[in-house]
Design an enzyme around this catalytic site. Structure first.
Site, short mmCIF file in Angstrom:
data_model
loop_
_atom_site.label_atom_id
_atom_site.label_comp_id
_atom_site.label_asym_id
_atom_site.label_seq_id
_atom_site.Cartn_x
_atom_site.Cartn_y
_atom_site.Cartn_z
N ASP A 193 116.34 116.02 120.99
CA ASP A 193 117.69 116.56 121.26
C ASP A 193 117.52 118.04 121.62
O ASP A 193 117.84 118.93 120.82
CB ASP A 193 118.56 116.41 120.01
CG ASP A 193 118.68 114.95 119.59
OD1 ASP A 193 119.45 114.22 120.23
OD2 ASP A 193 117.98 114.55 118.64
N HIS A 200 111.35 110.08 124.68
CA HIS A 200 112.24 110.16 123.51
C HIS A 200 113.18 111.34 123.70
O HIS A 200 112.87 112.47 123.31
CB HIS A 200 111.39 110.31 122.24
CG HIS A 200 112.18 110.29 120.97
ND1 HIS A 200 111.62 109.94 119.74
CD2 HIS A 200 113.48 110.55 120.71
CE1 HIS A 200 112.54 110.00 118.80
NE2 HIS A 200 113.69 110.38 119.36
N HIS A 235 117.60 111.90 123.67
CA HIS A 235 118.95 111.34 123.58
C HIS A 235 119.83 112.13 124.53
O HIS A 235 119.92 113.36 124.40
CB HIS A 235 119.49 111.48 122.15
CG HIS A 235 118.61 110.81 121.13
ND1 HIS A 235 118.90 109.58 120.61
CD2 HIS A 235 117.45 111.21 120.55
CE1 HIS A 235 117.94 109.25 119.74
NE2 HIS A 235 117.05 110.22 119.69
N GLU A 264 110.71 108.61 110.51
CA GLU A 264 111.07 110.03 110.70
C GLU A 264 111.37 110.58 109.30
O GLU A 264 110.62 111.38 108.77
CB GLU A 264 112.29 110.16 111.63
CG GLU A 264 112.74 111.60 111.85
CD GLU A 264 114.05 111.70 112.66
OE1 GLU A 264 114.82 110.71 112.73
OE2 GLU A 264 114.32 112.79 113.21
#
Ligand code: HPA
Ligand code: ZN
Length: 333
Positions: free
Chosen positions: A278, A16, A18, A199
């Site tokens: 991120d 996971h 980005h 989330e």
């Protein structure tokens, strides 16, 4: 071996992350200058100072603005190569990378520019450091179903280079059901599916991702714990949750890391994994997520090993490769 040394020594998969979220302020500044793109910051310190978020949307606004510096194939190469270098440093031997084509095609950047730069970097990392990578194309859920269908069409010529499709961006108000038909078409075309759910959104969104999108993994999923029946289902299915502790902290999904439910879910038998989401925005790559979480929740060495094994078990690698990495973990003492 100390717990932090163990974390550093164990091979891991990241499931996971980005790619747009790995854009470090230094690289953002450099690319903005060379491309002549205006950004609302005078220097790297100002960029860092802007990274104070109070929820998912306040992050997304800044994150999409940062991605606007990316124009050319070389930019996507540099971005991806820099991330893969961090993988090498953290002993991440396999990564499944999200990318958001709509963030770029909306600005006139061609789909092939984005994926071309990414693929070239992935190939370099495989050759230079033996790191394997797969790409997962995400649809921005705040945009329309029609835009997602168009994006899926653009991806078809690159089908061999994209393992699956996912769903990200503003969750609340954009349930998985909005993309049921797009995901059905994607599955028909041979893509695996994953989705961000639970989330900020309710457990019902996790149920929809399972029932309507037929996902192989849930990204985040931390709010599943509010629904006891759903938890049982996740355990029975051994449905992976790709959890991102520092992201949850920075976006105020949890107040403090010590309150994070990852350890409780692990103990309950949920197949949870640790990821960075991120990292350029949330303060750390995979190992930093592991060390911060281990300290805050008092994780044991056994739990760290299980989390690393889970990262391979939940990956899209072959059974042979999963076995190989898990036995490698057992050999590290
Ligand atoms: N949630 C939703 N969309 C995102 C995220 C996230 O954590 N990171 C990047 N896009
Ligand atoms: Zn994410």
């Amino acid at each position: 071996m100390s717990l932090h040394s163990l974390i550093a020594a164990l091979p891991k998969a990241e499931l996971h992350v980005h790619i747009e979220g790995t854009l470090e302020p230094e690289l953002m500044f450099e690319i903005a200058q060379r491309n002549g793109v205006e950004i609302p910051y005078r220097n790297v310190e100002e960029i860092r100072a802007a990274y104070e978020f109070h929820n998912l949307q306040s992050f997304l606004d800044i994150y999409y603005a940062g991605a606007a510096v990316l124009l050319h194939e070389q930019d996507f190469f540099d971005l991806t190569y820099a991330y893969l270098l961090r993988c090498k440093a953290d002993n991440v031997v396999h990564t499944e990378i999200f990318f958001d084509p709509q963030t770029h095609t909306a600005r006139g950047v061609a789909f092939e520019t984005v994926i071309g730069g990414m693929l070239r970097a992935c190939e370099a990392a495989r050759k230079e450091w033996g790191i394997s990578s797969l790409l997962i194309m995400c649809f921005l859920r705040h945009l329309s179903e029609e835009s997602a269908f168009e994006t899926l069409e653009q991806a078809l010529p690159f089908k061999e280079n994209i393992i699956g499709v996912g769903l990200d961006s503003s969750e609340v108000g954009h349930p998985p059901s909005k993309f049921e038909r797009v995901f059905a078409r994607a599955r028909e075309a041979g893509f695996l599916t994953v989705a961000h759910a639970g989330e900020e959104g309710p457990p019902q969104y996790v149920r929809e991702a399972l029932d309507l999108l037929e996902v192989a993994r849930i990204d985040h999923g931390v709010r599943s714990e509010e629904d006891e029946e759903l938890m049982e289902r996740l355990v029975d299915l051994q449905m992976p949750l790709t959890v991102c502790p520092l992201s949850n902290l920075k976006l105020k999904v949890v107040g403090q890391l010590a309150q994070h439910n990852l350890r409780r879910m692990l103990k309950r038998g949920v197949l949870v994994t640790v990821n960075s989401d991120d990292p350029a925005y949330f303060g750390g790559y995979v190992n930093h997520n592991f060390t911060e979480l281990a300290d805050a929740l008092d994780l044991t060495a056994g739990e760290i090993r299980t989390l690393c094994k889970n990262s391979f078990a939940a990956s899209f690698l072959s059974d042979e490769e999963k076995e190989r990495w898990c036995s490698r973990i057992d050999k590290i003492v």
